[in-house]
Design a protein around this motif. Structure first.
Motif, PDB file in Angstrom:
ATOM      1  N   ILE A  17       0.690  -1.473   0.420  1.00 46.32           N
ATOM      2  CA  ILE A  17       0.199   0.053   0.146  1.00 46.32           C
ATOM      3  C   ILE A  17       0.335   1.475   0.194  1.00 46.32           C
ATOM      4  CG2 ILE A  17      -1.839  -1.118   1.524  1.00 46.32           C
ATOM      5  CD1 ILE A  17      -1.305   0.282   3.505  1.00 46.32           C
ATOM      6  N   ALA A  47      -2.703   5.764   1.949  1.00 44.87           N
ATOM      7  CA  ALA A  47      -3.823   4.860   2.413  1.00 44.87           C
ATOM      8  C   ALA A  47      -3.433   5.143   3.936  1.00 44.87           C
ATOM      9  CB  ALA A  47      -3.543   3.651   2.096  1.00 44.87           C
ATOM     10  N   ARG A  54     -11.116  -5.288  -0.677  1.00 43.36           N
ATOM     11  CA  ARG A  54     -10.766  -3.424  -0.751  1.00 43.36           C
ATOM     12  C   ARG A  54      -9.582  -3.719  -2.092  1.00 43.36           C
ATOM     13  NH1 ARG A  54     -11.541  -0.549   2.270  1.00 43.36           N
ATOM     14  NH2 ARG A  54      -9.739   0.484   3.099  1.00 43.36           N
ATOM     15  N   LEU A  55      -8.958  -3.554  -0.887  1.00 43.10           N
ATOM     16  CA  LEU A  55      -7.095  -3.394  -1.902  1.00 43.10           C
ATOM     17  C   LEU A  55      -6.871  -5.276  -2.690  1.00 43.10           C
ATOM     18  CD1 LEU A  55      -5.269  -3.058   2.211  1.00 43.10           C
ATOM     19  CD2 LEU A  55      -5.532  -1.547  -0.148  1.00 43.10           C
ATOM     20  N   TYR A  80      -5.662  -7.860  -0.929  1.00 47.48           N
ATOM     21  CA  TYR A  80      -4.465  -8.417  -0.402  1.00 47.48           C
ATOM     22  C   TYR A  80      -4.665  -9.744  -0.910  1.00 47.48           C
ATOM     23  CZ  TYR A  80      -0.885  -8.858   2.867  1.00 47.48           C
ATOM     24  OH  TYR A  80       0.148  -8.394   4.176  1.00 47.48           O
TER      25      TYR A  80
END
Length: 385
Positions: A45, A49, A223-224, A226
């Motif tokens: 990130i 963020a 959302r990321l 990940y």
């Protein structure tokens, strides 16, 4: 925080460190920035963020966070500085977990950074006369506990010194450790005396260092995008402080026992479920006392637990695979965050030559002057999904 962590999961998604070093004249800023940048890179990130930051430090002074973060960019994030002596980083981590678990923020930085300071303590400024000039010195307190423990269980000083041998050996494999040299039992016992039966190599060093972790909610992970197999969940985060104690159990040991038990209950596990523990071993005797208090072995069996190899890497439960405070070092502010980073690294299977097999559940436990206590339970994605 029991209800919060169950209602809204909190994950560690990034870890970063500056190697612990002996005290030097370098600024704390590059150390802190290296740890944060490593954590951001690990979490994949950008700095923008991060929505809030908690900075644990005990010896630098006011406003350390903003002094560092302005070099990453003034994004307007919420910054809180925390001091709890040796447990400063643990306190910052707990506050970060509460921030995410409450739903206030999705992505949070918790870090510790410190340099060797003047060592002034509030206990020496309370205006009360002391029965002894050494009354507030931890080495004396634990040397007395060590003498009583060894005599009560009929143990030689070697039983305690073996803690330092193990932990220096682990630190020798850790690129972030202050001491990276194995020590034999003979070397540990032959090093200069400090207090009671403690020698220099059975007492942790003070130094400089930094450590950082990125915390995120489950929705932030989605959302990321990940990779969830690298996310390590925080199952429990507890804190308490020392009580009066009893004739049967020293107050500091009771504090460790109670905080560990509370963490187990919050996480829904037992001590025998743990694969890893990072604990406060500022003095060698503490590991023997605390492995008993944490329920890894019965009362009076801490030395045998160690001698049997149960606390070694690839033993029953690896204790201080990082090298602990004795070998890894103890810069105060970063120490608790460094424990978290070690457990995350082990759970991910990224600890390389010191990798402990079957690393799924870990406990990070620290105490600080006062005394205060923090315990955090972390688990792999597979243990929580």
């Amino acid at each position: 925080m029991k209800g919060l962590l169950k209602e809204r999961a909190v994950f560690v998604i990034g870890i970063g460190m500056h190697p612990y070093t002996f005290p030097n004249k370098n600024s704390f800023v590059p150390m802190g920035l290296r740890a944060v940048r490593e954590a951001l890179c690990d979490a994949q990130i950008a700095w923008e963020a991060v929505q809030s930051a908690y900075v644990g430090t005990a010896a630098i002074g006011m406003a350390a966070g903003r002094v560092m973060f302005q070099h990453l960019g003034s994004t307007g994030l919420h910054v809180t500085q925390v001091e709890s002596a040796s447990a400063s980083g643990c306190s910052a981590f707990r506050l970060g977990c509460m921030d995410v678990a409450s739903g206030n923020n999705d992505i949070v930085l918790a870090m510790g950074v410190d340099k060797f300071g003047d060592g002034k303590r509030a206990a020496n400024k309370d205006g009360l006369p002391r029965l002894s000039p050494t009354a507030t010195i931890p080495a004396v307190k634990f040397a007395l506990l060590a003498r009583e423990y060894l005599e009560r269980h009929g143990l030689p000083v070697e039983a305690m010194a073996k803690v330092a041998v193990k932990n220096h050996g682990n630190a020798a494999m850790n690129p972030y450790a202050q001491f990276r040299k194995q020590r034999s039992l003979e070397q540990v016992l032959a090093s200069p005396k400090v207090a009671g039966d403690f020698t220099v190599q059975q007492c942790c060093p003070r130094g400089d260092g930094a450590a950082a972790v990125i915390l995120a909610s489950g929705s932030a992970l989605d959302r990321l995008g990940y990779p969830k197999q690298r996310a390590v969940r925080v199952l429990a985060s507890v804190a308490n402080s020392e009580r009066r104690g009893t004739n049967q159990e020293p107050s500091v040991v009771e504090m460790v026992r109670m905080s560990s038990q509370q963490a187990y209950e919050e996480a829904g596990i037992g001590p025998k479920d743990l694969d890893l523990i990072e604990l406060h071993d500022a003095f060698s005797i503490e590991e023997l006392l605390y492995t008993e208090a944490m329920g890894l072995c019965k009362h009076g069996e801490g030395a045998q637990f160690l001698a049997d190899g149960a606390s070694a890497i690839n033993g029953q439960c690896a204790v201080n695979s990082s090298g602990g405070l004795l070998g890894m070092g103890h810069p105060l502010g970063p120490t608790g965050i460094g424990q978290i980073a070690e457990i995350v690294r082990q759970i991910r299977g990224e600890a390389q030559v010191r990798q402990h097999a079957r690393s799924k559940l870990g406990l990070a436990h620290m105490i600080g002057l006062g005394s205060v206590s923090f315990a955090h339970v972390l688990a792999s994605w597979g243990e929580t999904s």
